[in-house]
Design an enzyme around this catalytic site. Sequence first.
Site, PDB file in Angstrom:
ATOM      1  N   ARG A 165       0.817  -1.175  -0.106  1.00 32.62           N
ATOM      2  CA  ARG A 165      -0.087  -0.002   0.012  1.00 32.62           C
ATOM      3  C   ARG A 165       0.897   1.233   0.131  1.00 32.62           C
ATOM      4  NH1 ARG A 165      -3.675  -3.121  -1.065  1.00 32.62           N
ATOM      5  NH2 ARG A 165      -5.821  -2.675  -0.372  1.00 32.62           N
ATOM      6  N   SER A 238     -10.934   0.527   2.567  1.00 38.92           N
ATOM      7  CA  SER A 238     -10.142   0.357   3.883  1.00 38.92           C
ATOM      8  C   SER A 238      -9.845   1.806   4.396  1.00 38.92           C
ATOM      9  CB  SER A 238      -9.010  -0.545   3.359  1.00 38.92           C
ATOM     10  OG  SER A 238      -9.430  -1.683   3.046  1.00 38.92           O
ATOM     11  N   GLU A 335      -5.365   4.519   6.043  1.00 38.44           N
ATOM     12  CA  GLU A 335      -4.866   4.112   4.486  1.00 38.44           C
ATOM     13  C   GLU A 335      -5.247   5.328   3.688  1.00 38.44           C
ATOM     14  OE1 GLU A 335      -5.445   1.535   0.755  1.00 38.44           O
ATOM     15  OE2 GLU A 335      -7.009   1.964   2.027  1.00 38.44           O
TER      16      GLU A 335
HETATM   17  N1  EPU Z   1     -11.902 -10.028   9.017  1.00 36.69           N
HETATM   18  C1  EPU Z   1     -12.294  -9.595  10.391  1.00 36.69           C
HETATM   19  N2  EPU Z   1     -13.558  -8.851  10.335  1.00 36.69           N
HETATM   20  C2  EPU Z   1     -14.018  -8.302   9.297  1.00 36.69           C
HETATM   21  C3  EPU Z   1     -13.631  -8.623   8.010  1.00 36.69           C
HETATM   22  C4  EPU Z   1     -12.378  -9.201   7.999  1.00 36.69           C
HETATM   23  O1  EPU Z   1     -12.149 -10.183  11.363  1.00 36.69           O
HETATM   24  O2  EPU Z   1     -14.942  -7.699   9.531  1.00 36.69           O
HETATM   25  C5  EPU Z   1     -10.508 -10.507   9.101  1.00 36.69           C
HETATM   26  C6  EPU Z   1     -10.636 -11.965   8.646  1.00 36.69           C
HETATM   27  O3  EPU Z   1      -9.826 -12.999   9.584  1.00 36.69           O
HETATM   28  C7  EPU Z   1     -10.108 -11.846   7.415  1.00 36.69           C
HETATM   29  C8  EPU Z   1      -9.110 -10.996   7.514  1.00 36.69           C
HETATM   30  O4  EPU Z   1      -9.634  -9.976   8.300  1.00 36.69           O
HETATM   31  O5  EPU Z   1      -9.411 -13.235   7.006  1.00 36.69           O
HETATM   32  C9  EPU Z   1      -8.805 -10.248   6.158  1.00 36.69           C
HETATM   33  O6  EPU Z   1      -9.964  -9.663   5.642  1.00 36.69           O
HETATM   34  P1  EPU Z   1     -10.310  -9.385   3.944  1.00 36.69           P
HETATM   35  O7  EPU Z   1     -10.009 -10.612   3.367  1.00 36.69           O
HETATM   36  O8  EPU Z   1     -11.721  -8.845   3.947  1.00 36.69           O
HETATM   37  O9  EPU Z   1      -9.097  -8.353   3.697  1.00 36.69           O
HETATM   38  P2  EPU Z   1      -8.665  -6.955   4.535  1.00 36.69           P
HETATM   39  O10 EPU Z   1      -7.233  -7.324   4.761  1.00 36.69           O
HETATM   40  O11 EPU Z   1      -9.502  -6.441   5.559  1.00 36.69           O
HETATM   41  C10 EPU Z   1      -7.480  -6.015   2.252  1.00 36.69           C
HETATM   42  C11 EPU Z   1      -7.586  -4.794   1.481  1.00 36.69           C
HETATM   43  C12 EPU Z   1      -8.619  -4.282   0.752  1.00 36.69           C
HETATM   44  C13 EPU Z   1      -9.204  -5.581  -0.158  1.00 36.69           C
HETATM   45  C14 EPU Z   1      -9.167  -6.812   0.380  1.00 36.69           C
HETATM   46  C15 EPU Z   1      -9.272  -8.252  -0.483  1.00 36.69           C
HETATM   47  C16 EPU Z   1      -6.010  -3.330   2.819  1.00 36.69           C
HETATM   48  C17 EPU Z   1      -6.158  -2.222   3.813  1.00 36.69           C
HETATM   49  N3  EPU Z   1      -7.087  -3.578   2.573  1.00 36.69           N
HETATM   50  O12 EPU Z   1      -8.385  -5.914   3.241  1.00 36.69           O
HETATM   51  O13 EPU Z   1      -8.588  -3.183  -0.120  1.00 36.69           O
HETATM   52  O14 EPU Z   1     -10.248  -5.445  -1.072  1.00 36.69           O
HETATM   53  O15 EPU Z   1      -7.867  -7.155   1.379  1.00 36.69           O
HETATM   54  O16 EPU Z   1      -8.211  -8.466  -0.940  1.00 36.69           O
HETATM   55  O17 EPU Z   1      -5.258  -4.034   2.750  1.00 36.69           O
HETATM   56  C18 EPU Z   1      -8.839  -0.863   0.085  1.00 36.69           C
HETATM   57  O18 EPU Z   1      -7.572  -0.806   0.086  1.00 36.69           O
HETATM   58  O19 EPU Z   1      -9.619   0.230  -0.058  1.00 36.69           O
HETATM   59  C19 EPU Z   1      -9.468  -2.431   0.046  1.00 36.69           C
HETATM   60  C20 EPU Z   1     -10.631  -2.359   0.104  1.00 36.69           C
END
Ligand code: EPU
Length: 345
Positions: A165, A238, A335
């Site tokens: 990022r 995010s 972010e």
């Molecule tokens: N999780 C929770 N609660 C929630 C959602 C997720 O506990 O409400 C935990 C779960 O364990 C899950 C983990 O967090 O396995 C990761 O969640 P998720 O796969 O939804 O991805 P994220 O790490 O929260 C990142 C990016 C997103 C991108 C998703 C999908 C960042 C800051 N964000 O989110 O990017 O869409 O992965 O790959 O790295 C953005 O940058 O605006 C964005 C949406």
Amino acid sequence: MRIEEHVALAPYTTFKIGGSADYFCNVRTKRDLEDALAFCRKKSIPFSIVGGGSNLLISDSGFRGLVIKIELRGRLSRDIDTNFVEVSVAAGENWDTFVEEAVLRGVYGIENLSGIPGSVGGTPIQNVGAYGAEVADVIVSVTACNAETGTWHRFTADECKFDYRTSYFKTLVGRKYIISEVTFRLQKQGRLNTSYKDLTNYFIEHKELPTLLSVRRAVLEIRSRKFPDLQTYGTAGSFFKNPIVSASVAARVCKLFPNIPLFSVSKNKTKIPAAWLIEHVGGFKGSTSRNVGSFQNQALVVVNYGDAKADDVMEFGNNIINDIYAKTGIQLEREVQLVGVFDVQ
Ligand code: EPU
């Protein structure tokens, strides 16, 4: 190119928040961009760039300078060899239209990045990533204008210094470069990557074999469940980055919260999902305060549920930062990019 005065900025962002710009212009050619930057130098005022406005939080008091809306259009595709095609895309093109076209053409590399709002020029800055892919994997070069001198530079992927990022364009010295075009290298015979948990589960549940088209469909469906409809609510996706911590910090947090999911990034670096901390440590998931909330389907997504102010969003975010820090010692970093001056720091 016309420079307008006192232009409301909220409609130019997906958060639908923010005051007015003293000056505002639409830039449709490279010459327009040079003129806009020369205007700032002449008046000794700062500039701020708006592309798709999907990762910005603009202050309630707006911006005391020139906001430059990048409307550069066009793309040029070159066959490199039997395996690769390179596409140079102007910064103002819509990202997801480009992804859809690539998938329909049958070229691989960006299908996992389907459905991300915003423009092409914004993608290298924060090295946009989702579902196991990031733009750094496919970027060959980035063309940008130096705002201090008005000269142009072509950055190789190495020079862009991509990381999770972030990139050179986010650093103090790199911020003076305004991106006009990005060149991507896509594959004619690619391999699909469905290893991200959500994608793996989708193909198991749907008893379907992944193809370019079905991966795009899957990502769009998963995203539609996790993100609010931008037509209904304001959001910048995010709000925080996932913290990357040392092995010893990860071990300490794991002792406190044994169920926490951890993702190894390198030998001594572990990524902790901010969404998990916000939901399970802070208990903020689905909560709201003054029309600002953490989305009920994805805790990391901060939503403007009505006429929220930028300061309300900042206060909501700061509460989360302070709470998670008090309970874990981990400092969440925003972010979203802040534009203008904020009362709530
Ligand atoms: N999780 C929770 N609660 C929630 C959602 C997720 O506990 O409400 C935990 C779960 O364990 C899950 C983990 O967090 O396995 C990761 O969640 P998720 O796969 O939804 O991805 P994220 O790490 O929260 C990142 C990016 C997103 C991108 C998703 C999908 C960042 C800051 N964000 O989110 O990017 O869409 O992965 O790959 O790295 C953005 O940058 O605006 C964005 C949406």
